[in-house]
Scaffold this motif. Structure first.
Motif, PDB file in Angstrom:
ATOM      1  N   ARG B  95       0.831  -1.218   0.000  1.00  0.00           N
ATOM      2  CA  ARG B  95       0.000   0.000   0.000  1.00  0.00           C
ATOM      3  C   ARG B  95       0.862   1.265   0.000  1.00  0.00           C
ATOM      4  O   ARG B  95       0.546   2.248  -0.669  1.00  0.00           O
ATOM      5  CB  ARG B  95      -0.924   0.012   1.231  1.00  0.00           C
ATOM      6  N   ASP B  97       4.070   1.394  -1.030  1.00  0.00           N
ATOM      7  CA  ASP B  97       4.814   1.411  -2.303  1.00  0.00           C
ATOM      8  C   ASP B  97       3.948   1.907  -3.452  1.00  0.00           C
ATOM      9  O   ASP B  97       4.431   2.632  -4.326  1.00  0.00           O
ATOM     10  CB  ASP B  97       5.334   0.007  -2.634  1.00  0.00           C
ATOM     11  N   GLU B  98       2.692   1.516  -3.458  1.00  0.00           N
ATOM     12  CA  GLU B  98       1.794   1.980  -4.528  1.00  0.00           C
ATOM     13  C   GLU B  98       1.797   3.512  -4.590  1.00  0.00           C
ATOM     14  O   GLU B  98       1.902   4.092  -5.660  1.00  0.00           O
ATOM     15  CB  GLU B  98       0.352   1.522  -4.241  1.00  0.00           C
ATOM     16  N   LEU B 100       4.074   5.639  -3.212  1.00  0.00           N
ATOM     17  CA  LEU B 100       5.412   6.205  -3.469  1.00  0.00           C
ATOM     18  C   LEU B 100       5.796   6.104  -4.941  1.00  0.00           C
ATOM     19  O   LEU B 100       6.506   6.969  -5.464  1.00  0.00           O
ATOM     20  CB  LEU B 100       6.473   5.518  -2.594  1.00  0.00           C
ATOM     21  N   HIS B 101       5.325   5.074  -5.632  1.00  0.00           N
ATOM     22  CA  HIS B 101       5.620   4.970  -7.071  1.00  0.00           C
ATOM     23  C   HIS B 101       4.669   5.824  -7.908  1.00  0.00           C
ATOM     24  O   HIS B 101       5.083   6.430  -8.883  1.00  0.00           O
ATOM     25  CB  HIS B 101       5.587   3.502  -7.523  1.00  0.00           C
ATOM     26  N   TRP B 102       3.423   5.870  -7.513  1.00  0.00           N
ATOM     27  CA  TRP B 102       2.439   6.656  -8.279  1.00  0.00           C
ATOM     28  C   TRP B 102       2.783   8.148  -8.282  1.00  0.00           C
ATOM     29  O   TRP B 102       2.626   8.837  -9.291  1.00  0.00           O
ATOM     30  CB  TRP B 102       1.041   6.440  -7.678  1.00  0.00           C
ATOM     31  N   HIS B 104       5.418   9.994  -8.403  1.00  0.00           N
ATOM     32  CA  HIS B 104       6.448  10.605  -9.264  1.00  0.00           C
ATOM     33  C   HIS B 104       5.863  11.320 -10.479  1.00  0.00           C
ATOM     34  O   HIS B 104       6.211  12.455 -10.769  1.00  0.00           O
ATOM     35  CB  HIS B 104       7.427   9.541  -9.772  1.00  0.00           C
ATOM     36  N   LEU B 105       4.984  10.623 -11.206  1.00  0.00           N
ATOM     37  CA  LEU B 105       4.446  11.209 -12.449  1.00  0.00           C
ATOM     38  C   LEU B 105       3.103  11.909 -12.207  1.00  0.00           C
ATOM     39  O   LEU B 105       2.439  12.302 -13.161  1.00  0.00           O
ATOM     40  CB  LEU B 105       4.310  10.127 -13.526  1.00  0.00           C
ATOM     41  N   LYS B 147      -7.178  13.289  -7.868  1.00  0.00           N
ATOM     42  CA  LYS B 147      -7.045  11.844  -7.606  1.00  0.00           C
ATOM     43  C   LYS B 147      -6.641  11.579  -6.155  1.00  0.00           C
ATOM     44  O   LYS B 147      -7.092  10.608  -5.553  1.00  0.00           O
ATOM     45  CB  LYS B 147      -6.025  11.216  -8.560  1.00  0.00           C
ATOM     46  N   ILE B 151      -9.629   9.589  -4.862  1.00  0.00           N
ATOM     47  CA  ILE B 151      -9.320   8.156  -4.921  1.00  0.00           C
ATOM     48  C   ILE B 151      -8.448   7.729  -3.730  1.00  0.00           C
ATOM     49  O   ILE B 151      -8.841   6.898  -2.934  1.00  0.00           O
ATOM     50  CB  ILE B 151      -8.660   7.789  -6.262  1.00  0.00           C
ATOM     51  N   TRP B 152      -7.278   8.326  -3.609  1.00  0.00           N
ATOM     52  CA  TRP B 152      -6.368   7.883  -2.539  1.00  0.00           C
ATOM     53  C   TRP B 152      -6.984   8.101  -1.156  1.00  0.00           C
ATOM     54  O   TRP B 152      -6.842   7.261  -0.274  1.00  0.00           O
ATOM     55  CB  TRP B 152      -5.022   8.602  -2.643  1.00  0.00           C
TER      56      TRP B 152
END
Lengths: 229, 229
Positions: B95, B97-98, B100-102, B104-105, B147, B151-152
């Motif tokens: 959860r 990691d999702e 932390l990766h999302w 960036h962009l 978002k 969403i988050w």
């Protein structure tokens, strides 16, 4: 319940997850989500991932919705996956994580946006590419590729991004570097050291790498513009 | 040897790492790297991080050079760090990691690029901002903020990004959302639910959040353009 892997082989991170699951022999069931047909916006998919991104996995009801998070989750929960894919010691993990986080605004933003600006959008809109934007995307991509070759791979001295064997970071990187090919930019030709590296990774991932790239290579044959380097 | 944390409080990921080290009470020694003075391009820093990015840590000779990789490395190696910061179970980690990766962009590319296009580049070049580009950056930023809120944080129903307590993901997100303030965009005003969330996180991180943001808030007082929403 078998692990479900939902993805579109036209998406680079999707290909990376697919190649990893095959190469690391993780039992899974594959379900194609066709982005071009907007299947990722459908109610069934959105219920699993309201962000509407591919790939995702569904592990007996637990959904993970980002490729890097998926790769780590799978290596953490599948204890028999060999350590070289995503080392379990904190130092090895940090090395992988460094690349997986760095790539978003570098290799990924570079390769994916070049492909999109040079080829995908003009094709969808049936109008010529905006050459100013293409130049800007090319610069981002080449800056990233230069850093991959010179810094991450230490001017070709390193065989892999992390350690002495192929890892999830190598899969992610190579899948990104395949992408600009359809738009006429062959990374292997302009960057021979990256080409050698890609061939090495491809060999380690045989036959999964070629299998998963079949659709992309097919597009290259069918639609690609002539390479201009 | 004490952990060394090298960063510039003007960089959002740097602030996140600093706040985390203080709040999680990880003994460390702080070294300022002033990006505006090009200290990250100096030979001493480059020897530690040829990518020339901040923050980095030096843990008795082992250097980690990405904020998200640092946060995970620290929670993995410091066993007494409470679990809510970065859970140790694979589901909780996924959860975090999702996000932390999302980011960036999305949050990062949105907030950082808006700040840069609207305020930093015009200030450095002493010329007006390119309003077309500012609009495009604004759109990316607002798409990301929408978002995050809808969403988050499930339209404000969730108190934190992951679980029932503050985590490293919340620190990263709030540090990004502080950034556009200097360029006149106050996230709290336009997005009241994000404002409530930020206040909650800020309270949990008191006094470290305010301490680390002191320089940014000082810049806001000194240089900011009037908020236009």
């Amino acid at each position: 319940m078998t692990l479900k892997v939902l993805l579109d082989v036209m998406s680079q991170p999707s290909r990376a997850v697919s190649i990893f699951c095959r190469a690391a022999q993780i039992p899974h069931e594959f379900k194609a989500i066709r982005v071009a047909k907007m299947e990722h916006h459908g109610p069934e998919f959105q219920a699993l991932n309201p962000l509407k991104t591919v790939p995702i996995i569904n592990d007996d009801g637990f959904v993970v919705k980002d490729s890097s998070a998926i790769l780590r989750y799978l290596t953490t929960t599948r204890k028999d996956v060999p350590d070289h894919w995503y080392p379990r010691d904190p130092e090895g993990q940090a090395r992988i994580d460094e690349y997986l986080h760095w790539q978003h605004l570098n290799t990924r933003a570079g390769c994916a946006m070049y492909f999109r600006t040079k080829w995908l959008m003009p094709m969808l809109k049936q109008s010529p590419a905006d050459e100013g934007k293409v130049e800007a995307r090319l610069k981002t991509m080449e800056d990233a590729l230069a850093k991959v070759q010179n810094i991450w791979l230490e001017d070709g001295k390193k065989k892999y991004l992390v350690g002495d064997a192929v890892s999830v970071a190598d899969i992610m990187l190579c899948c990104e570097m395949e992408q600009p090919l359809v738009a006429g930019y062959d990374v292997r030709q302009k960057w021979p050291k990256l080409g050698e590296y890609m061939d090495r990774v491809k060999k380690d991932l045989h036959p999964h790498y070629e299998d998963v790239h079949k659709v992309l290579y097919g597009m290259y044959e069918k639609f690609s513009i002539k390479a201009k380097l």
